[in-house]
Design an enzyme around this catalytic site. Structure first.
Site, PDB file in Angstrom:
ATOM      1  CD  GLU A 115      -3.057  -0.789   0.068  1.00  0.00           C
ATOM      2  OE1 GLU A 115      -3.329   0.383  -0.248  1.00  0.00           O
ATOM      3  OE2 GLU A 115      -3.559  -1.782  -0.492  1.00  0.00           O
ATOM      4  CB  SER A 381     -57.348 -25.777   3.546  1.00  0.00           C
ATOM      5  OG  SER A 381     -58.362 -25.413   2.627  1.00  0.00           O
TER       6      SER A 381
END
Length: 658
Positions: A115, A381
């Site tokens: 980095e 149902s």
């Protein structure tokens, strides 16, 4: 033509000042040049003023950086199944702060190499690095290299928005300079390592180490350090839980950068590249996330928020969950397209309400929405057991004869799925074949309010519209509450509040919560439970739920299909488990003739066959009562107002206890 006359104009004479001749008069330009130093000074002063005002605007908006080193950890919650196996680790967004100098040299070295190689020498901004990145980007025609330093990245991660604006970049640079002025390089590196995002919802190297590898950051190997450092570039793509192969490929780039900067030699790099770390699984199974989300959503109901790491022991069973996920996936793969059914949900619990498996959809990776707990769907149902239980409590018997024929209830004329009526039939046959006419007549007789009261008493907490059509399940419920409301039929008639948490303790072993046995009492008499068990057993023996019946053990349940095939259900039970299955579509699009007796019943059968394998065959509670030939003792009457309200029971008993 003659020439035009030349006209001469006399010049106006000017007199020089006394004592100076005309030839000695100073030209105007010389006088103007003499004022430039004053103009430059004025412009400089105004420039400083406006520049100061300009920069002060940013200085005032900069955050306070004085107490960055004292940040504490966030909540860390480990969720285990009933055998102590890891289901998920949640809440760990930022681990305890670790100092860069306490880590192996190669851990911070990996970040510096990939980095910001000049981290130790620059002053927060790296002009050389910026120039190099600009050159590389210009040569390739697109951004291949960034010029931000670790300090700038820290400033951005800590305080600033990701917007790519001049104002944000200026704030980033100013913050970087200020951080370099206030903190040492090791302190800045410590802050960076503890605040950077690594993907999978975690910030900081300690949290990432625990999340990905199950160890402390100080115990990371070189390969693991390279993988974590490499994930910073694109956390969602390179974190080990997302794609381990992509993460390892990125780690090779980090290892080469470490060799180029002299942190490691060729042999060390080769050995690290040949090592494949062991990744800690994020979830016990791909779909365990639904259950983990449910636990996390309600954990604060039993324990107060704390910064201390917690261990949550649950009733969940990862092996049974695997069976549930397989049954749902195989069922949808085999029949979903034909039926136009894109989603499904499954809940399995013991008869006392301990949740053992929970599938909230086709795939957790595709949609984290939990249809098992949060989707309100019409049960059709599958709601009829509450109608028939109410009828039994009002004097009906399962052997009596009823009329399955046309009926008109205030203009409402319910019809059966097959479109014709069977005339005079026993009540048990009407239930097994799911007669809409008989259910509507029973509801009209006892009243929709009484049916709703029965449903609430057994565990339905969602609002119920007390109208005649309630008999056919027109009010929405969730699969979790409907399955929980069937549990009393399986356990002898006692009330149930579905729960998942057994105990909560700190990582150091301090007990914070222990589930106590629920004492919700009977919600139906033993006699009525026996009759309901017979009704529901007949459904799987000769009725609409034959596809759900298990060959090797007693099975009971009820199918459910809504009008125009928007929803299809099967909810049933054995002596060991209660299981509810729903199929449908999130947009409520109708399916093609998908009934509860088709795919839902087959998913139930596939799952229960696997889950019951190896368990002793036991009779259903109602079957045992029938076999005993003893007169069952009556429980408190159904109308007793002292029984706990279902909604309150759900709130108080979600995790059991008081």
């Amino acid at each position: 033509m003659g020439k035009k006359p030349v006209i001469y104009r006399a010049r106006k004479k000017t007199s020089a000042p006394q004592g100076r001749s005309a030839s000695q008069e100073a030209p105007p330009r010389a006088k103007a040049k003499a004022t430039w130093p004053y103009v430059l000074m004025m412009l400089g002063a105004w420039g400083l003023l406006f520049g100061g005002l300009f920069f002060s605007r940013f200085l005032v908006s900069l955050p306070d950086v004085r107490n960055l080193m004292v940040a504490g950890p966030s909540q860390d919650i480990t969720i285990l199944d009933d055998r102590g196996r890891l289901i998920a680790r949640r809440g760990l967004t930022q681990g305890a702060m670790v100092r860069a100098e306490d880590l192996p040299d190669y851990v911070p070295g990996a970040f510096i190499a990939i980095e910001d190689r000049r981290f130790r020498s620059h002053f927060g901004i790296d002009p050389i690095g910026m120039a190099r990145a600009a050159f590389q980007n210009a040569m390739t025609g697109h951004v291949v290299q960034g010029g931000s330093t670790l300090t700038q990245q820290l400033a951005k991660n800590l305080f600033l928005s990701p917007d790519r604006t001049f104002e944000r970049k200026l704030q980033e640079a100013m913050l970087a300079l200020y951080l370099e002025h206030r903190y040492s390089k090791d302190q800045i590196l410590t802050l960076y390592l503890n605040r950077v995002y690594f993907g999978a919802g975690v910030y900081g190297i300690e949290a990432a180490s625990q999340k990905f590898f199950g160890k402390h950051a100080s115990e990371l190997s070189l390969t693991e350090a390279a993988m974590i450092a490499g994930s910073v570039k694109a956390p969602a793509r390179y974190n080990p839980l997302s794609d381990i192969d992509a993460g390892l490929k990125r780690a090779q780039v980090v290892l080469k950068a470490m060799q180029d900067t002299g942190l490691i030699d060729q042999n060390t790099r080769s050995l690290a590249q040949a090592t494949r770390p062991r990744i800690v699984s994020a979830n016990g199974t791909p779909g365990s996330g639904w259950f983990a989300d449910w636990i996390m959503a309600h954990l604060s109901d039993v324990v107060d928020p704390s910064g201390e790491p917690l261990i949550v022991e649950t009733s969940f069973d990862l092996q049974i969950q695997t069976m549930a996920e397989r049954a749902v996936a195989n069922g949808l793969d085999a029949e979903g397209e034909k039926l136009h059914a894109r989603q499904a949900a499954l809940v399995a619990m013991t008869p006392d309400g301990a949740v053992r498996a929970m599938v909230g959809g086709r795939a957790y990776s595709g949609s984290g929405f939990n249809r098992a707990t949060d989707a309100l769907r019409q049960p059709g149902s599958a709601f009829k057991p509450f109608v028939y239980l109410t009828a039994l409590e009002h004097g009906h018997t399962i052997e009596e004869t009823v009329n399955d024929g046309p009926v008109n209830i205030d203009g409402w004329r319910p019809t059966d799925f097959e479109g014709h009526f069977k005339g005079q039939v026993p009540l048990i046959q009407a239930f097994a074949e799911s007669s809409n006419s008989v259910a509507a007549q029973l509801t009209a007789e006892v009243g929709p309010r009484e049916v709703a009261r029965t449903a609430r008493r057994l565990g339905i907490a969602s609002p119920l519209v007390e109208v005649s059509s309630l008999a056919l399940g027109t009010s929405g419920v969730t699969p979790l509450e409907l399955t929980g409301a069937y549990a009393p039929f399986a356990n002898g008639g006692n009330g149930v509040a579905p729960f998942g948490v057994l105990r909560v303790k700190t990582r150091s072993g301090r007990l914070l919560y222990q589930r106590k046995a629920s004492d919700l009492g009977a919600v139906m008499s033993a006699q009525d439970d026996m009759q309901m068990t017979r009704l529901m057993s007949e459904v799987t023996a000769t009725g609409t739920g034959k596809a759900a019946r298990l060959e090797d053990r007693p099975t009971a349940g009820k199918t459910g299909t809504t009008q125009d095939f928007h929803d299809a259900w099967f909810v049933g039970f054995t002596a060991d488990l209660v299981c509810g299955v729903w199929i449908g579509n999130d947009d409520n699009r109708r399916m093609i003739k998908a009934t509860g007796g088709t795919l839902p019943a087959r998913i139930f059968h596939a799952f229960m066959s696997d889950a019951e394998q190896g368990l002793p065959v036991r009779p259903l509670t109602g079957s045992a009562l029938i076999a005993s030939a003893e007169q069952p003792e009556q429980a408190q009457p159904a109308e007793d107002k002292s029984k706990p309200d279902a909604f309150q029971r759900l709130l108080n008993g979600l995790f059991g206890g008081t």
